[in-house]
Scaffold this motif. Sequence first.
Motif, PDB file in Angstrom:
ATOM      1  N   ARG A  28     -78.081 -31.632  29.180  1.00  0.00           N
ATOM      2  CA  ARG A  28     -78.303 -31.065  30.508  1.00  0.00           C
ATOM      3  C   ARG A  28     -78.253 -32.227  31.489  1.00  0.00           C
ATOM      4  O   ARG A  28     -79.040 -33.168  31.380  1.00  0.00           O
ATOM      5  CB  ARG A  28     -79.663 -30.386  30.569  1.00  0.00           C
ATOM      6  N   LEU A  29     -77.302 -32.206  32.404  1.00  0.00           N
ATOM      7  CA  LEU A  29     -77.116 -33.311  33.347  1.00  0.00           C
ATOM      8  C   LEU A  29     -77.492 -32.857  34.750  1.00  0.00           C
ATOM      9  O   LEU A  29     -77.460 -31.661  35.049  1.00  0.00           O
ATOM     10  CB  LEU A  29     -75.648 -33.752  33.378  1.00  0.00           C
ATOM     11  N   LYS A  30     -77.806 -33.844  35.594  1.00  0.00           N
ATOM     12  CA  LYS A  30     -77.927 -33.505  37.010  1.00  0.00           C
ATOM     13  C   LYS A  30     -76.554 -33.017  37.442  1.00  0.00           C
ATOM     14  O   LYS A  30     -75.536 -33.574  36.996  1.00  0.00           O
ATOM     15  CB  LYS A  30     -78.327 -34.733  37.815  1.00  0.00           C
ATOM     16  N   PHE A  31     -76.518 -32.029  38.344  1.00  0.00           N
ATOM     17  CA  PHE A  31     -75.232 -31.448  38.707  1.00  0.00           C
ATOM     18  C   PHE A  31     -74.249 -32.523  39.179  1.00  0.00           C
ATOM     19  O   PHE A  31     -73.067 -32.512  38.809  1.00  0.00           O
ATOM     20  CB  PHE A  31     -75.397 -30.376  39.795  1.00  0.00           C
ATOM     21  N   GLY A  32     -74.728 -33.459  39.990  1.00  0.00           N
ATOM     22  CA  GLY A  32     -73.843 -34.501  40.532  1.00  0.00           C
ATOM     23  C   GLY A  32     -73.192 -35.316  39.430  1.00  0.00           C
ATOM     24  O   GLY A  32     -72.014 -35.683  39.528  1.00  0.00           O
ATOM     25  N   ASP A  33     -73.948 -35.603  38.376  1.00  0.00           N
ATOM     26  CA  ASP A  33     -73.392 -36.396  37.265  1.00  0.00           C
ATOM     27  C   ASP A  33     -72.320 -35.595  36.521  1.00  0.00           C
ATOM     28  O   ASP A  33     -71.283 -36.141  36.123  1.00  0.00           O
ATOM     29  CB  ASP A  33     -74.503 -36.813  36.293  1.00  0.00           C
ATOM     30  N   ALA A  34     -72.587 -34.305  36.337  1.00  0.00           N
ATOM     31  CA  ALA A  34     -71.595 -33.461  35.651  1.00  0.00           C
ATOM     32  C   ALA A  34     -70.321 -33.371  36.489  1.00  0.00           C
ATOM     33  O   ALA A  34     -69.199 -33.503  35.972  1.00  0.00           O
ATOM     34  CB  ALA A  34     -72.177 -32.070  35.411  1.00  0.00           C
ATOM     35  N   ALA A  35     -70.499 -33.162  37.799  1.00  0.00           N
ATOM     36  CA  ALA A  35     -69.333 -33.035  38.689  1.00  0.00           C
ATOM     37  C   ALA A  35     -68.551 -34.345  38.735  1.00  0.00           C
ATOM     38  O   ALA A  35     -67.317 -34.336  38.814  1.00  0.00           O
ATOM     39  CB  ALA A  35     -69.792 -32.636  40.088  1.00  0.00           C
ATOM     40  N   THR A  36     -69.261 -35.470  38.675  1.00  0.00           N
ATOM     41  CA  THR A  36     -68.591 -36.780  38.690  1.00  0.00           C
ATOM     42  C   THR A  36     -67.709 -36.935  37.445  1.00  0.00           C
ATOM     43  O   THR A  36     -66.580 -37.441  37.530  1.00  0.00           O
ATOM     44  CB  THR A  36     -69.642 -37.909  38.764  1.00  0.00           C
ATOM     45  N   ILE A  37     -68.199 -36.495  36.302  1.00  0.00           N
ATOM     46  CA  ILE A  37     -67.392 -36.574  35.072  1.00  0.00           C
ATOM     47  C   ILE A  37     -66.143 -35.703  35.215  1.00  0.00           C
ATOM     48  O   ILE A  37     -65.025 -36.143  34.928  1.00  0.00           O
ATOM     49  CB  ILE A  37     -68.208 -36.129  33.830  1.00  0.00           C
ATOM     50  N   LEU A  38     -66.335 -34.482  35.688  1.00  0.00           N
ATOM     51  CA  LEU A  38     -65.182 -33.586  35.841  1.00  0.00           C
ATOM     52  C   LEU A  38     -64.189 -34.147  36.854  1.00  0.00           C
ATOM     53  O   LEU A  38     -62.973 -34.090  36.653  1.00  0.00           O
ATOM     54  CB  LEU A  38     -65.640 -32.193  36.278  1.00  0.00           C
ATOM     55  N   SER A  39     -64.724 -34.718  37.917  1.00  0.00           N
ATOM     56  CA  SER A  39     -63.863 -35.279  38.954  1.00  0.00           C
ATOM     57  C   SER A  39     -63.043 -36.448  38.393  1.00  0.00           C
ATOM     58  O   SER A  39     -61.845 -36.563  38.659  1.00  0.00           O
ATOM     59  CB  SER A  39     -64.743 -35.742  40.119  1.00  0.00           C
ATOM     60  N   ALA A  40     -63.700 -37.284  37.592  1.00  0.00           N
ATOM     61  CA  ALA A  40     -62.998 -38.435  37.000  1.00  0.00           C
ATOM     62  C   ALA A  40     -61.879 -37.974  36.064  1.00  0.00           C
ATOM     63  O   ALA A  40     -60.916 -38.712  35.829  1.00  0.00           O
ATOM     64  CB  ALA A  40     -63.991 -39.309  36.237  1.00  0.00           C
ATOM     65  N   HIS A  41     -62.006 -36.766  35.532  1.00  0.00           N
ATOM     66  CA  HIS A  41     -60.956 -36.220  34.663  1.00  0.00           C
ATOM     67  C   HIS A  41     -59.993 -35.313  35.442  1.00  0.00           C
ATOM     68  O   HIS A  41     -59.255 -34.530  34.833  1.00  0.00           O
ATOM     69  CB  HIS A  41     -61.580 -35.470  33.473  1.00  0.00           C
ATOM     70  N   GLY A  42     -60.052 -35.436  36.756  1.00  0.00           N
ATOM     71  CA  GLY A  42     -59.044 -34.792  37.600  1.00  0.00           C
ATOM     72  C   GLY A  42     -59.211 -33.306  37.808  1.00  0.00           C
ATOM     73  O   GLY A  42     -58.270 -32.634  38.262  1.00  0.00           O
ATOM     74  N   TYR A  43     -60.394 -32.784  37.533  1.00  0.00           N
ATOM     75  CA  TYR A  43     -60.553 -31.329  37.664  1.00  0.00           C
ATOM     76  C   TYR A  43     -60.506 -30.844  39.115  1.00  0.00           C
ATOM     77  O   TYR A  43     -60.192 -29.691  39.376  1.00  0.00           O
ATOM     78  CB  TYR A  43     -61.858 -30.863  36.999  1.00  0.00           C
TER      79      TYR A  43
END
Lengths: 458, 162
Positions: free
Chosen positions: A323-338
Amino acid sequence: MKELLRILRYNTGTDKKAFVELKEQFDAVVFNATIVAYSGSSVADLVSMHERKYIIDPQTHIFQQDISAIMATNGKAEDVEHIKKSVDKYLDQLPKSLAKILREQQRPLNVPEIMSDIDDLVAKTYEFQTEYVSKYIKKKDYDKYLEFTDLQPSPRMVIAPYFMLKGSYSKDAISSWLHLNSECLRKTIEMESKSEEHHPIAAQLVLDKTVLELPNFADEVKKTYSSGGYEYIFIWIDDFDAFATSIDHVQAFADLIKKLNGIGKKPIMAYGGYESIILCNAESPVRLYGVAQSVGYGEYRAITPVGGGLPVNKYYFLPLHRRLKFGDAATILSAHGYFTGSKSPADRARDYYAHICDCRQCHHVIHNDIHNFNRYSDSSPYDVHTRNGIVKRNKPTYEAEVSAALHFLYCKVQEWESVEKQGFVDLVHELRGNYKKYCPEKLSQIDKWCKVYGYKKN
Amino acid sequence: MAKDSISETELRKRFVDIYKNSGKVKLYLEVPVFSRSVDLVVQDADDLSMMAVEFKIHDWRRAILQAQSVAICFDYLGVCLPQPKTERGYRSIVDACKVSRICLYFYDAQSKTFGKVLDSPRTANVWDAQKKRVIKYLEGEAHEGTTPDSEVQYWNRQESVR
């Protein structure tokens, strides 16, 4: 009885929506005794939907905790501290002599004091777990229907009174608390054998992480819990997260579970995440037989209350099983170009379902536009008083909280399915691969965990 | 890092006092983003690009981490720290900010001035949906005054600083 137990913990009223929607996906629900004592009527409504599926954690460790752990004020600085209402109501159901010490002397009890009233303690906690909720159900309109269909709820199992093994205790003190636990268990089994209804009995072992590392601790536990008449042992290790704790603790934990398996017991993690669920796999070198997780807050839980912290938007990142803070999850997805690049939002949504999460809640939230993922972060600003003055923070909306909770529970359902279908090596291989891809900075910790459980990298 | 007797709040106040008159920018204090509150957001009044700036007196690594944690919402990231007393300390911070692509301001306690040591390139992977949320917040609630400092509150209510 089904061998593996997928268990939910019910904590607050806000868990209710997610709890009701997913009730069929879990084998039992655990309520803390204090919640049951305080909200008997609402708990009765919930357990009526769970025929023979509820478990009450008797929380008898409250007798040995520092008094500050069970005290509260009404929120104003000038208020006098008092025992929390839910604890106070529960104490009404427990032996008067023990409750009197807490109420009047406001200090933790010691082993001889509890031992002197052990028969009454065992009887009262047994009665509370088996009869308290039923008293409320009998007052409900729906009781006659339950009776007619013979669907009155009763406990899935009864937990014997238990006490915590604290890191601050001497070796001798730990031995005497273990002896007390053993006596409570023996007497509960005795009481059960005389009762007309038959409820499986469970033990509960609660400890600080540091106790795991004491010399011969696993052997002493083995000796204490080797008696017959019960199968399951709930394990609750203070704030224990095997994917983040020291490798010595992970090793000591594995040794403990191995010893319990060796005497034919089935350990269940009272609070656990995927690192516990994966050990429920039939091929796991040490076996757990169940895991309980909360709906609304973390998979890991400190034993005594700590500051609640500010509410924040969280999102369960299924490939990492965290379970991640939303910002951390979004940062991972963003780094993978989502969220960027040449692909359309609809194509990105399809990628998300293929690689991140395909659960019902994600489909409901995202539809065919990946940018709808930000609905998991819906929030409203509010003022927080800090030493530097008032600052604004975001507070999740109720809808975002429920949405994140449902997504979390659907992920748990997926995890249980894969743990029951896949082999242990495949599960660990997949776990490593996902950490390598989405969170390489934590891969070394996962590798250490893997090593303890005998997984070798290719 | 060299210790400075001023607090983070004071460091930010001094920064704001200087930069509020330095160009066509809007400055916003304590902007809630995800689970955090960004110390200062500097918004270009023309192209509306935004920079998140974190202030720290002691733990510069944490300042970088805090700035990075909101990277997908901002066009630029920055940290503002007291100038280190040693060359080694100076180098460590500059190198870390270069790697992290973060703008770096140092505060010289003796001259009470700020110097921009590193410019930052534009942030990669900005998520427009979240950036718009921040802008929406700035357009709406930010002018109520979010600090007990009366001077800053007054200033913060001015919609733009030129």
